[in-house]
Write a protein that holds these residues in place. Structure first.
Motif, PDB file in Angstrom:
ATOM      1  N   LYS A 168       0.859  -1.193   0.000  1.00  0.00           N
ATOM      2  CA  LYS A 168       0.000   0.000   0.000  1.00  0.00           C
ATOM      3  C   LYS A 168       0.893   1.240   0.000  1.00  0.00           C
ATOM      4  O   LYS A 168       1.850   1.325   0.773  1.00  0.00           O
ATOM      5  N   VAL A 169       0.573   2.191  -0.868  1.00  0.00           N
ATOM      6  CA  VAL A 169       1.312   3.461  -0.899  1.00  0.00           C
ATOM      7  C   VAL A 169       1.142   4.156   0.451  1.00  0.00           C
ATOM      8  O   VAL A 169       0.015   4.201   0.953  1.00  0.00           O
ATOM      9  N   PRO A 170       2.187   4.664   1.090  1.00  0.00           N
ATOM     10  CA  PRO A 170       3.568   4.707   0.617  1.00  0.00           C
ATOM     11  C   PRO A 170       4.318   3.384   0.819  1.00  0.00           C
ATOM     12  O   PRO A 170       4.256   2.790   1.882  1.00  0.00           O
ATOM     13  N   PHE A 204       7.383   5.060  -3.488  1.00  0.00           N
ATOM     14  CA  PHE A 204       6.158   5.591  -4.089  1.00  0.00           C
ATOM     15  C   PHE A 204       5.246   6.197  -3.018  1.00  0.00           C
ATOM     16  O   PHE A 204       4.935   5.525  -2.030  1.00  0.00           O
ATOM     17  N   VAL A 205       4.856   7.433  -3.251  1.00  0.00           N
ATOM     18  CA  VAL A 205       4.056   8.154  -2.247  1.00  0.00           C
ATOM     19  C   VAL A 205       2.858   8.847  -2.901  1.00  0.00           C
ATOM     20  O   VAL A 205       2.802   8.962  -4.131  1.00  0.00           O
ATOM     21  N   ARG A 206       1.920   9.330  -2.071  1.00  0.00           N
ATOM     22  CA  ARG A 206       0.843  10.162  -2.595  1.00  0.00           C
ATOM     23  C   ARG A 206       1.439  11.485  -3.067  1.00  0.00           C
ATOM     24  O   ARG A 206       2.456  11.933  -2.513  1.00  0.00           O
ATOM     25  N   PRO A 207       0.803  12.131  -4.059  1.00  0.00           N
ATOM     26  CA  PRO A 207       1.379  13.375  -4.582  1.00  0.00           C
ATOM     27  C   PRO A 207       1.637  14.441  -3.509  1.00  0.00           C
ATOM     28  O   PRO A 207       2.562  15.229  -3.639  1.00  0.00           O
ATOM     29  N   GLU A 294      -8.591   3.502   1.026  1.00  0.00           N
ATOM     30  CA  GLU A 294      -9.011   4.258   2.208  1.00  0.00           C
ATOM     31  C   GLU A 294      -9.541   5.638   1.846  1.00  0.00           C
ATOM     32  O   GLU A 294     -10.512   6.124   2.401  1.00  0.00           O
ATOM     33  N   ARG A 295      -8.911   6.262   0.871  1.00  0.00           N
ATOM     34  CA  ARG A 295      -9.312   7.633   0.488  1.00  0.00           C
ATOM     35  C   ARG A 295     -10.221   7.653  -0.732  1.00  0.00           C
ATOM     36  O   ARG A 295     -10.619   8.725  -1.168  1.00  0.00           O
TER      37      ARG A 295
END
Ligand code: ATP
Length: 439
Positions: A168-170, A204-207, A294-295
């Motif tokens: 899951k990101v991150p 890898f992360v959310r923007p 989740e989002r």
């Protein structure tokens, strides 16, 4: 002001050759410009550097997994990544001696080799990728490249890794492997070569998390070098100026080490936005997006990339560990390598080449050799053997003497740095070594 641990790289080059860390490649044929082979000690040290990195970035973390991709990749990879178009350095040639240089490595109008003034050609872009052909037909359609970085192997596998490992990101992917660049001016021993090994992470992360994780990784990676013994005073972070930044990079920091050639890059940590995954999505037609359950959001992850060189890290560890000191009026050379990096952890030494001592020393060696990388040595005088082990960085020597066989069934453990000796009974030896070495 802080100084390099060693003034002159040649001190390290000659130690490496003499003791079997690193040799010039194909030396019997005169060598091949700036390629090097790791010898019996070098291969151990290199493996230990890679293991220490893997432990820190994969084994000890829940948010990271590893992979190992092929050196040859689909040629479109390098079109998408921008390497076919733009992975080049400005090359200039001296019209007098015809030697070639990287324009950004020459800071005057004078040729560094022959001294001719104002005789350089205009810079032209020289692509650094090695080309070869796949299969028996040597035509344009069969062109492939030797990868110039391991990074793209992780981007193209983003979906495979994320779904199979249920990340899951991150989260991040780590990879260690060979890379190839046809450098215009290789040199300074293993600092810049045309074939080298990299240790890279794509995280890898959310923007909205890019800068936060850039900070986190800067600290993590600086700590790794100091945890493994680099003097923090010889380590610094340097931020790239805006004109130095790749057009897609949002920010880049280099970890620099004070080598004998001056402050130079050990590792780059770049916040690359969504450039790589977006490019691969565009060129392959395959989705590179991620759905955050989740989002309830779909997005192309942003990437923070800590990218280091195995050979450069190894060279920095060697240089930083190199110590010359005087003990009781005698000079000794010691490689004060971190115990986890040292090629041999323990040397087992019978006090002399005596028929009573050798079988006992062999027995002691057999007791520990499966657990730690060890060396058995019964040549030369004990003093010379200690000096050799100091010079190759072996943290502990275990010595078998006449008391061992005639009286106490105990051995002496000698510490490389303090040179202290303690007596330990053989049944307690493994526990005593374990306490000092762990692992
Ligand atoms: P430089 O500015 O020194 O040419 P770079 O910025 O092109 O390096 P990156 O593309 O960021 O290097 O590569 C990441 C890491 O890979 C570097 O920090 C370095 O440790 C290692 N590396 C790159 N090129 C070489 C090389 N020619 N020889 C040895 N290691 C290298």
């Amino acid at each position: 002001m802080v100084e390099a641990a060693v003034d002159d790289m040649s001190t390290i080059v000659s130690l490496c050759k003499r003791r079997g860390f690193i040799f010039p490649s194909s030396e019997i044929y005169g060598g091949l410009g700036s390629t090097w082979d790791y010898g019996p000690l070098g291969v151990e040290l290199k493996r230990n550097v890679k293991d220490a990195w893997w432990r820190a970035v994969v084994r000890d973390r829940d948010d990271m997994v590893g992979q190992d991709s092929a050196i040859l990749m689909h040629p479109q990879t390098w079109v998408a990544s921008g390497h076919v178009e733009g992975f080049s350095d400005p090359l200039i040639e001296c019209r007098e001696c015809h030697h070639r240089f990287r324009a950004d490595h020459v800071d005057s109008k004078t040729c560094p080799d022959c001294g001719a003034v104002d005789r350089f050609t205009a810079p032209r872009q020289f692509n650094l990728m090695f080309k070869t052909f796949l299969g028996p037909v040597e035509d344009e359609a069969a062109v492939v490249y030797l990868r110039p970085e391991t990074a793209q192997g992780m981007f193209v596998n983003f979906q495979n890794v994320q779904t199979s490992a249920r990340m899951k990101v991150p989260f991040g992917i780590a990879q260690v492997g060979k890379s190839f660049r046809n450098e215009i001016t290789p040199g300074n021993f293993t600092f810049r070569t045309r074939e080298f090994e990299q240790m890279e992470i794509e995280y890898f992360v959310r923007p909205d998390q890019g800068f936060e994780y850039l900070e986190i990784w800067k600290n993590e990676r600086m700590r790794w070098y100091t945890d493994y013994g680099i003097n923090p005073e010889r380590l610094k972070l340097r931020e790239h100026d805006s004109d130095e930044l790749a057009h897609y990079a949002k920010a880049t920091f280099d970890i620099e080490y004070l080598f004998p050639i001056g402050w130079s890059e050990l590792e780059g940590i770049a916040y690359r936005g969504d450039f790589d995954l977006s490019q691969h999505e565009k060129h392959s037609g395959k989705s590179m997006s991620y759905f955050d359950t989740e989002r309830d959001e779909r997005f192309i992850p942003h990437v923070v990339e800590p990218s280091g060189g195995v050979d450069r890290a190894l060279l920095a560890f060697l240089v930083d560990a190199f110590t010359e000191e005087e003990v009781r009026g005698e000079k000794r050379t010691v490689l004060k390598l971190h115990k986890d990096l040292a090629p041999y952890k323990i040397a087992v030494l019978p006090l002399s080449k005596n028929e009573k001592l050798i079988p006992k020393a062999r027995e002691v060696h057999d007791l520990i050799r499966h657990r730690w990388m060890t060396e058995y040595d019964d040549t030369q005088s004990i003093g010379r053997r200690y000096r050799r082990q100091d010079e190759i960085g072996t943290p502990l020597c275990v010595t078998v003497d006449f008391e061992t066989v005639e009286e106490d069934n105990a051995v002496t453990i000698r510490d490389r740095d303090s040179m202290e000796q303690v007596r330990v009974s053989i049944p307690d030896l493994v526990a005593a070594l374990d306490e000092r070495l762990g692992g």
